[in-house]
Design a protein around this motif. Structure first.
Motif, short mmCIF file in Angstrom:
data_model
loop_
_atom_site.label_atom_id
_atom_site.label_comp_id
_atom_site.label_asym_id
_atom_site.label_seq_id
_atom_site.Cartn_x
_atom_site.Cartn_y
_atom_site.Cartn_z
N LYS A 159 0.83 -1.21 0.00
CA LYS A 159 0.00 0.00 0.00
C LYS A 159 0.86 1.25 0.00
CE LYS A 159 -3.52 -2.45 2.68
NZ LYS A 159 -4.21 -2.55 4.00
N VAL A 160 2.12 1.10 0.42
CA VAL A 160 3.04 2.23 0.49
C VAL A 160 4.06 2.18 -0.64
CG1 VAL A 160 4.75 3.41 1.94
CG2 VAL A 160 2.74 2.36 2.98
N HIS A 161 4.62 1.00 -0.89
CA HIS A 161 5.66 0.86 -1.92
C HIS A 161 5.68 -0.59 -2.40
CE1 HIS A 161 9.64 1.16 -3.88
NE2 HIS A 161 9.44 2.47 -3.84
N HIS A 162 6.14 -0.80 -3.64
CA HIS A 162 6.14 -2.16 -4.20
C HIS A 162 7.38 -2.97 -3.81
CE1 HIS A 162 8.55 0.08 -7.12
NE2 HIS A 162 9.04 -1.07 -7.54
N ARG A 163 8.34 -2.32 -3.14
CA ARG A 163 9.55 -3.01 -2.67
C ARG A 163 9.68 -2.80 -1.16
NH1 ARG A 163 11.75 -6.48 -6.07
NH2 ARG A 163 13.79 -6.20 -5.07
N MET A 164 10.46 -3.68 -0.53
CA MET A 164 10.75 -3.54 0.90
C MET A 164 12.10 -4.19 1.19
SD MET A 164 8.23 -6.42 2.62
CE MET A 164 8.83 -6.09 4.27
N PRO A 165 12.76 -3.80 2.28
CA PRO A 165 13.99 -4.49 2.67
C PRO A 165 13.69 -5.93 3.08
CG PRO A 165 13.77 -2.38 3.82
CD PRO A 165 12.45 -2.67 3.18
N VAL A 166 14.65 -6.80 2.88
CA VAL A 166 14.55 -8.17 3.41
C VAL A 166 14.79 -8.09 4.91
CG1 VAL A 166 15.60 -10.46 3.45
CG2 VAL A 166 15.24 -9.28 1.26
N VAL A 167 13.77 -8.41 5.69
CA VAL A 167 13.83 -8.37 7.16
C VAL A 167 14.10 -9.78 7.67
CG1 VAL A 167 12.56 -7.84 9.27
CG2 VAL A 167 12.26 -6.39 7.23
N LEU A 168 15.18 -9.94 8.41
CA LEU A 168 15.59 -11.25 8.91
C LEU A 168 15.22 -11.42 10.38
CD1 LEU A 168 19.15 -11.52 7.31
CD2 LEU A 168 17.01 -12.54 6.47
N GLU A 169 14.68 -12.58 10.71
CA GLU A 169 14.41 -12.93 12.10
C GLU A 169 15.70 -13.47 12.74
OE1 GLU A 169 11.64 -12.16 13.53
OE2 GLU A 169 10.66 -11.53 11.67
N ALA A 170 15.79 -13.38 14.05
CA ALA A 170 17.02 -13.77 14.75
C ALA A 170 17.44 -15.20 14.44
CB ALA A 170 16.83 -13.59 16.26
N ALA A 171 16.49 -16.10 14.27
CA ALA A 171 16.82 -17.50 13.99
C ALA A 171 17.52 -17.66 12.65
CB ALA A 171 15.55 -18.35 14.03
N ASP A 172 17.35 -16.66 11.77
CA ASP A 172 17.94 -16.76 10.43
C ASP A 172 19.29 -16.05 10.30
OD1 ASP A 172 15.76 -18.20 9.39
OD2 ASP A 172 14.63 -16.35 9.07
N TRP A 173 19.70 -15.32 11.34
CA TRP A 173 20.95 -14.58 11.24
C TRP A 173 22.15 -15.50 10.98
CZ3 TRP A 173 20.15 -11.09 16.19
CH2 TRP A 173 19.05 -10.25 15.96
N PRO A 174 22.28 -16.64 11.66
CA PRO A 174 23.45 -17.49 11.40
C PRO A 174 23.53 -17.95 9.94
CG PRO A 174 22.42 -18.13 13.46
CD PRO A 174 21.48 -17.17 12.79
N LEU A 175 22.40 -18.26 9.34
CA LEU A 175 22.42 -18.70 7.95
C LEU A 175 22.82 -17.55 7.03
CD1 LEU A 175 21.94 -20.95 5.91
CD2 LEU A 175 19.51 -20.33 5.87
N TRP A 176 22.28 -16.36 7.26
CA TRP A 176 22.63 -15.23 6.40
C TRP A 176 24.11 -14.88 6.54
CZ3 TRP A 176 20.72 -13.32 2.21
CH2 TRP A 176 21.23 -12.11 1.72
N LEU A 177 24.63 -14.98 7.74
CA LEU A 177 26.04 -14.63 7.96
C LEU A 177 27.00 -15.74 7.53
CD1 LEU A 177 25.83 -12.91 11.47
CD2 LEU A 177 26.22 -11.80 9.26
N GLY A 178 26.49 -16.86 7.10
CA GLY A 178 27.35 -17.95 6.66
C GLY A 178 27.83 -18.84 7.78
N GLU A 179 27.25 -18.70 8.98
CA GLU A 179 27.67 -19.51 10.12
C GLU A 179 26.97 -20.87 10.14
OE1 GLU A 179 28.12 -15.63 13.11
OE2 GLU A 179 26.38 -16.97 13.24
N ALA A 180 25.87 -20.98 9.39
CA ALA A 180 25.06 -22.20 9.45
C ALA A 180 24.98 -22.89 8.09
CB ALA A 180 23.66 -21.87 9.96
N GLY A 181 26.06 -22.82 7.33
CA GLY A 181 26.10 -23.53 6.05
C GLY A 181 25.49 -22.73 4.91
N HIS A 182 25.05 -23.45 3.90
CA HIS A 182 24.54 -22.82 2.67
C HIS A 182 23.02 -22.72 2.70
CE1 HIS A 182 28.58 -23.13 1.02
NE2 HIS A 182 28.58 -24.42 1.33
N GLY A 183 22.48 -21.96 1.76
CA GLY A 183 21.04 -21.83 1.65
C GLY A 183 20.49 -20.47 2.01
#
Length: 220
Positions: A159-183
């Motif tokens: 309703k405000v914009h067609h794009r948004m930042p990717v918001v990560l939950e705490a449980a996903d931080w290790p995966l995004w940072l590369g600490e929890a393997g690939h994917g």
């Protein structure tokens, strides 16, 4: 997209949030109007050791001959990040977390004037954006730079914009940072519809020189 945001967490709170060691030169004080090229606090991980450090918001690919040697890359599109020459190496090996209290987007009224909105987590917790980073050096200048990863907006945000930042939950931080393997690619999706809230704020924030907590106050 994300072109402006607010960051009000103290340095020690950021270190606790990410269980990370803070650098000595992090940006000082609350900033209710973080603009492109400003220094922002960014969490990284190397061999499982997390650090919060300052980076220039505005990704500089290594081939830029000057700081203004090409487009200002404050955002990286999730759909193309793995193929774009500017971002593909960082997407594989240099991912980071960018904390924010909230961010701004704009709509236009019937006369074309820009109306700002402030967007924040509905649970009151800090936002944590997916990011990528890159070191840049040329003619004696050096910067550690970053960009926020964006995706298509979820239903409320659309309703405000067609794009948004990717918001990560705490449980996903290790995966995004590369600490929890690939994917990590599977994380580049819109936040659940209930994650964010937003309200109109004063047009004062339309100026990149505006400052102060009143910028995020709900417009009566």
């Amino acid at each position: 997209m994300c072109g402006r945001f607010a960051m009000t967490l103290p340095q020690d709170a950021m270190a606790q949030l990410f269980e990370a060691t803070p650098a000595n030169d992090l940006p000082q004080g609350a900033n209710y109007n973080v603009c492109p090229t400003n220094a922002v606090a960014v969490a990284t991980s190397e061999e499982g050791n997390r650090r919060v450090q300052p980076m220039r918001w505005g990704f500089l690919p290594h081939w830029y001959k000057a700081e203004n040697g090409g487009p200002l890359l404050i955002n990286a599109r999730a759909e193309t990040i793995a193929e774009k020459p500017a971002f593909k190496s960082a997407a594989r090996a240099r991912r980071c977390l960018i904390p924010a209290t909230g961010f701004y987007e704009w709509t236009k009224d019937a006369n074309g004037a820009r109306d700002p909105w402030y967007i924040y987590r509905s649970d009151g917790a800090p936002l944590v954006f997916a990011g990528v980073w890159q070191d840049w050096e040329r003619d004696g200048l050096s910067h550690r730079t970053c960009a926020i990863v964006t995706c298509s907006a979820n239903a409320p945000m659309s309703k405000v914009h067609h794009r948004m930042p990717v918001v990560l939950e705490a449980a996903d931080w290790p995966l995004w940072l590369g600490e929890a393997g690939h994917g990590a690619a599977r994380l580049m999706v819109p936040a659940a519809d209930e994650t964010l809230r937003f309200h109109r704020v004063d047009r004062a924030v339309n100026s990149n020189r505006a400052a102060g907590p009143e910028l995020i106050e709900r417009l009566a």
